[in-house]
Design a protein around this motif. Structure first.
Motif, PDB file in Angstrom:
ATOM      1  N   ASP A 292       0.891  -1.257  -0.049  1.00 29.55           N
ATOM      2  CA  ASP A 292       0.062  -0.040   0.035  1.00 29.55           C
ATOM      3  C   ASP A 292       0.616   1.262   0.160  1.00 29.55           C
ATOM      4  O   ASP A 292       0.216   2.479  -0.187  1.00 29.55           O
TER       5      ASP A 292
ATOM      6  N   SER B 124      -4.595  -2.523  -1.615  1.00 29.91           N
ATOM      7  CA  SER B 124      -5.601  -2.873  -0.758  1.00 29.91           C
ATOM      8  C   SER B 124      -5.691  -4.492  -0.659  1.00 29.91           C
ATOM      9  O   SER B 124      -5.973  -5.226  -1.583  1.00 29.91           O
TER      10      SER B 124
ATOM     11  N   THR C  81      -4.017  -0.527   4.408  1.00 29.29           N
ATOM     12  CA  THR C  81      -5.045   0.499   4.674  1.00 29.29           C
ATOM     13  C   THR C  81      -6.590   0.055   5.095  1.00 29.29           C
ATOM     14  O   THR C  81      -7.133   0.365   5.858  1.00 29.29           O
ATOM     15  N   ASP C  82      -6.891  -1.272   4.245  1.00 26.61           N
ATOM     16  CA  ASP C  82      -8.149  -1.871   4.998  1.00 26.61           C
ATOM     17  C   ASP C  82      -7.857  -3.023   5.478  1.00 26.61           C
ATOM     18  O   ASP C  82      -8.935  -3.779   5.599  1.00 26.61           O
TER      19      ASP C  82
END
Length: 125
Positions: A12, A37, A61-62
């Motif tokens: 990421d 992601s 990030t997710d």
């Protein structure tokens, strides 16, 4: 070196992802992605995108990469974890042979580990 092997890259950090992509190309590999992601990585795998190996960051990030790692493992895809953090709890127990490198890693070592994985001669670290 990597002889046209398709390597899924999940990273990421844009700069790091681009560096890895260039490194794979220079080593005669074919980068799949990079994707940034968990969702993108899962979509690629669900669509049946062919990969010979995978290079995964752990913390995205997710979420954590664990579901993608499990999916790749179920398919028998050799996977190298390359992270600035640590492995999620339980991952080492479920995947005792998983090669996990801590960032930063010298490019030659990264390619060497991928080559060993692709040749089936990787050793757990």
């Amino acid at each position: 070196m990597l002889s046209g092997s398709r390597v899924l890259v999940v990273e990421d950090e844009a700069l790091t992802a681009e560096e890895i992509r260039q490194l794979l190309i220079e080593a005669e590999g074919v980068p799949v992605g990079p994707v940034a992601s968990l969702g993108e990585a899962r979509r690629l795998l669900k669509e049946g995108t062919p990969v010979d190996a995978a290079l995964l960051d752990v913390n995205l990030t997710d979420g954590q990469i664990t579901p993608v790692l499990e999916s790749l493992s179920a398919r028998g895809v050799p996977t190298l974890v390359y992270t600035g953090g640590s492995l999620p709890e339980g991952v080492r127990e479920r995947h005792p042979d998983l090669v996990a490198l801590s960032k930063p890693v010298a490019p030659a070592r990264l390619i060497g580990e991928l080559r060993r994985l692709l040749n089936g001669t990787a050793v757990a670290h």
